[in-house]
Write a protein that holds these residues in place. Sequence first.
Motif, PDB file in Angstrom:
ATOM      1  N   GLU A   9      26.473  -4.466 -14.389  1.00 10.97           N
ATOM      2  CA  GLU A   9      25.101  -4.490 -13.872  1.00 10.97           C
ATOM      3  C   GLU A   9      24.517  -5.894 -13.822  1.00 10.97           C
ATOM      4  N   GLN A  10      25.180  -6.848 -14.450  1.00  6.83           N
ATOM      5  CA  GLN A  10      24.788  -8.251 -14.401  1.00  6.83           C
ATOM      6  C   GLN A  10      25.980  -9.052 -13.892  1.00  6.83           C
ATOM      7  N   ALA A  11      25.719 -10.280 -13.433  1.00  6.56           N
ATOM      8  CA  ALA A  11      26.801 -11.146 -12.961  1.00  6.56           C
ATOM      9  C   ALA A  11      27.867 -11.255 -14.042  1.00  6.56           C
ATOM     10  N   CYS A  12      29.111 -11.067 -13.637  1.00  5.14           N
ATOM     11  CA  CYS A  12      30.209 -10.974 -14.595  1.00  5.14           C
ATOM     12  C   CYS A  12      31.371 -11.861 -14.155  1.00  5.14           C
ATOM     13  N   CYS A  13      31.987 -12.517 -15.123  1.00  5.98           N
ATOM     14  CA  CYS A  13      33.193 -13.305 -14.880  1.00  5.98           C
ATOM     15  C   CYS A  13      34.362 -12.533 -15.485  1.00  5.98           C
ATOM     16  N   ILE A  14      35.315 -12.172 -14.630  1.00  4.60           N
ATOM     17  CA  ILE A  14      36.430 -11.319 -15.042  1.00  4.60           C
ATOM     18  C   ILE A  14      37.740 -12.051 -14.809  1.00  4.60           C
ATOM     19  N   PHE A  15      38.515 -12.231 -15.867  1.00  8.05           N
ATOM     20  CA  PHE A  15      39.848 -12.809 -15.764  1.00  8.05           C
ATOM     21  C   PHE A  15      40.841 -11.666 -15.600  1.00  8.05           C
ATOM     22  N   LEU A  16      41.688 -11.760 -14.569  1.00 10.72           N
ATOM     23  CA  LEU A  16      42.681 -10.736 -14.265  1.00 10.72           C
ATOM     24  C   LEU A  16      44.080 -11.224 -14.617  1.00 10.72           C
ATOM     25  N   TYR A  17      44.779 -10.449 -15.414  1.00  9.49           N
ATOM     26  CA  TYR A  17      46.131 -10.789 -15.848  1.00  9.49           C
ATOM     27  C   TYR A  17      47.110  -9.702 -15.410  1.00  9.49           C
TER      28      TYR A  17
END
Length: 156
Positions: A27-35
Amino acid sequence: MALKFKTELLDDVATVEFGGRLSQACEQACCIFLYGDLGAGKTTLTRGFIQGLGHTGNVKSPTYTLVEPYELANWQVNHFDLYRLGDPEELEFMGIRDYFSERSHCLIEWPDKGEGILPQADLSVTLTYVANHRTVEVIALSPLGEDVVEKLSQNV
Protein backbone atom coordinates in the motif's frame (compact mmCIF):
# COMPACT_ATOMS: atom_id res chain seq x y z
CA MET A 1 13.77 -12.53 13.50
CA ALA A 2 12.46 -11.25 10.17
CA LEU A 3 8.88 -11.98 9.22
CA LYS A 4 8.58 -14.52 6.38
CA PHE A 5 5.89 -15.85 4.11
CA LYS A 6 6.36 -18.94 1.95
CA THR A 7 4.04 -20.73 -0.45
CA GLU A 8 4.03 -23.03 -3.47
CA LEU A 9 3.27 -21.77 -6.97
CA LEU A 10 2.13 -24.63 -9.18
CA ASP A 11 2.60 -22.89 -12.55
CA ASP A 12 3.06 -19.56 -14.34
CA VAL A 13 -0.59 -18.64 -13.76
CA ALA A 14 -0.13 -19.07 -9.99
CA THR A 15 3.08 -17.02 -10.17
CA VAL A 16 1.27 -14.16 -11.94
CA GLU A 17 -1.60 -14.39 -9.42
CA PHE A 18 0.84 -14.23 -6.52
CA GLY A 19 2.47 -11.15 -8.06
CA GLY A 20 -0.98 -9.54 -8.10
CA ARG A 21 -1.53 -10.41 -4.44
CA LEU A 22 1.85 -8.95 -3.60
CA SER A 23 1.02 -5.69 -5.40
CA GLN A 24 -2.23 -5.35 -3.44
CA ALA A 25 -0.38 -5.89 -0.16
CA CYS A 26 2.04 -3.04 -1.00
CA GLU A 27 0.00 0.00 0.00
CA GLN A 28 3.07 2.25 0.17
CA ALA A 29 6.03 2.62 -2.20
CA CYS A 30 8.05 -0.56 -1.87
CA CYS A 31 11.53 -1.67 -2.92
CA ILE A 32 11.56 -5.39 -3.68
CA PHE A 33 14.69 -7.43 -4.39
CA LEU A 34 13.97 -10.50 -6.54
CA TYR A 35 16.19 -13.57 -6.30
CA GLY A 36 16.20 -16.83 -8.22
CA ASP A 37 18.04 -18.66 -10.96
CA LEU A 38 17.56 -17.77 -14.61
CA GLY A 39 14.04 -18.79 -15.59
CA ALA A 40 12.85 -19.08 -11.98
CA GLY A 41 9.91 -16.73 -12.57
CA LYS A 42 11.11 -13.31 -11.43
CA THR A 43 9.74 -11.52 -14.51
CA THR A 44 6.55 -13.62 -14.40
CA LEU A 45 5.94 -12.56 -10.80
CA THR A 46 6.69 -8.94 -11.76
CA ARG A 47 4.16 -9.18 -14.60
CA GLY A 48 1.52 -10.17 -12.05
CA PHE A 49 2.57 -7.33 -9.75
CA ILE A 50 2.26 -4.73 -12.52
CA GLN A 51 -0.99 -6.17 -13.88
CA GLY A 52 -2.34 -6.29 -10.33
CA LEU A 53 -2.02 -2.50 -10.24
CA GLY A 54 -4.03 -2.11 -13.44
CA HIS A 55 -1.55 -2.39 -16.33
CA THR A 56 -3.16 -4.13 -19.31
CA GLY A 57 -0.29 -4.15 -21.83
CA ASN A 58 2.74 -6.37 -22.15
CA VAL A 59 5.32 -6.64 -19.39
CA LYS A 60 8.72 -7.44 -20.84
CA SER A 61 12.02 -8.28 -19.25
CA PRO A 62 14.37 -5.30 -19.06
CA THR A 63 17.42 -7.53 -19.57
CA TYR A 64 18.93 -5.25 -22.22
CA THR A 65 17.53 -1.89 -21.10
CA LEU A 66 18.19 -2.39 -17.34
CA VAL A 67 14.83 -0.80 -16.47
CA GLU A 68 11.28 -0.80 -17.81
CA PRO A 69 9.10 1.91 -16.25
CA TYR A 70 5.30 1.57 -16.09
CA GLU A 71 3.22 4.69 -15.42
CA LEU A 72 -0.06 3.59 -13.86
CA ALA A 73 -3.02 5.54 -12.46
CA ASN A 74 -1.73 5.65 -8.89
CA TRP A 75 1.80 4.27 -9.13
CA GLN A 76 5.01 4.30 -11.07
CA VAL A 77 6.43 0.77 -11.21
CA ASN A 78 10.06 0.36 -12.20
CA HIS A 79 11.18 -3.13 -13.16
CA PHE A 80 14.96 -3.52 -13.10
CA ASP A 81 16.99 -6.47 -14.38
CA LEU A 82 20.64 -6.01 -13.44
CA TYR A 83 21.85 -9.36 -14.80
CA ARG A 84 23.98 -7.72 -17.51
CA LEU A 85 25.21 -4.84 -15.34
CA GLY A 86 29.00 -4.65 -15.56
CA ASP A 87 29.66 -2.30 -12.64
CA PRO A 88 27.30 -0.94 -9.94
CA GLU A 89 28.54 2.57 -10.77
CA GLU A 90 26.63 2.31 -14.08
CA LEU A 91 23.47 2.74 -11.99
CA GLU A 92 24.65 6.19 -10.90
CA PHE A 93 25.15 7.20 -14.54
CA MET A 94 21.58 6.19 -15.40
CA GLY A 95 20.18 8.27 -12.51
CA ILE A 96 19.07 5.31 -10.38
CA ARG A 97 18.00 7.51 -7.45
CA ASP A 98 15.38 9.25 -9.63
CA TYR A 99 13.44 5.99 -9.93
CA PHE A 100 12.75 5.77 -6.19
CA SER A 101 9.98 8.02 -4.85
CA GLU A 102 6.95 7.97 -2.56
CA ARG A 103 4.77 6.76 -5.45
CA SER A 104 7.20 4.27 -7.02
CA HIS A 105 7.37 0.55 -6.52
CA CYS A 106 10.76 -0.79 -7.62
CA LEU A 107 11.23 -4.49 -8.36
CA ILE A 108 14.86 -5.41 -8.91
CA GLU A 109 16.10 -8.68 -10.40
CA TRP A 110 19.73 -9.59 -9.63
CA PRO A 111 20.07 -6.88 -6.94
CA ASP A 112 23.48 -8.20 -5.84
CA LYS A 113 24.89 -6.65 -9.05
CA GLY A 114 23.94 -3.19 -7.73
CA GLU A 115 25.30 -3.67 -4.23
CA GLY A 116 26.47 -0.45 -2.62
CA ILE A 117 24.33 1.73 -4.92
CA LEU A 118 20.80 0.39 -4.47
CA PRO A 119 18.73 1.54 -1.49
CA GLN A 120 17.74 -0.84 1.28
CA ALA A 121 14.99 -3.23 0.17
CA ASP A 122 11.70 -3.56 2.00
CA LEU A 123 11.24 -7.14 0.80
CA SER A 124 13.39 -10.00 -0.40
CA VAL A 125 11.48 -12.35 -2.70
CA THR A 126 13.14 -15.64 -3.65
CA LEU A 127 11.73 -17.99 -6.28
CA THR A 128 13.01 -21.56 -6.29
CA TYR A 129 12.16 -24.58 -8.44
CA VAL A 130 11.11 -27.65 -6.48
CA ALA A 131 10.28 -30.66 -8.67
CA ASN A 132 7.80 -29.35 -11.27
CA HIS A 133 6.64 -26.23 -9.42
CA ARG A 134 8.06 -23.16 -7.69
CA THR A 135 8.18 -21.96 -4.15
CA VAL A 136 8.25 -18.28 -3.28
CA GLU A 137 9.63 -16.95 -0.02
CA VAL A 138 9.03 -13.34 0.96
CA ILE A 139 11.17 -11.90 3.77
CA ALA A 140 10.50 -8.54 5.38
CA LEU A 141 13.56 -6.28 5.55
CA SER A 142 11.86 -3.14 6.91
CA PRO A 143 8.78 -2.16 8.91
CA LEU A 144 6.95 -1.61 5.60
CA GLY A 145 8.04 -5.09 4.51
CA GLU A 146 6.70 -6.53 7.77
CA ASP A 147 3.32 -4.96 7.03
CA VAL A 148 3.30 -6.54 3.56
CA VAL A 149 4.26 -9.99 4.87
CA GLU A 150 1.51 -9.79 7.52
CA LYS A 151 -1.05 -8.99 4.81
CA LEU A 152 0.15 -11.89 2.65
CA SER A 153 -0.08 -14.24 5.64
CA GLN A 154 -3.67 -13.14 6.37
CA ASN A 155 -4.80 -13.74 2.79
CA VAL A 156 -3.62 -17.34 2.45
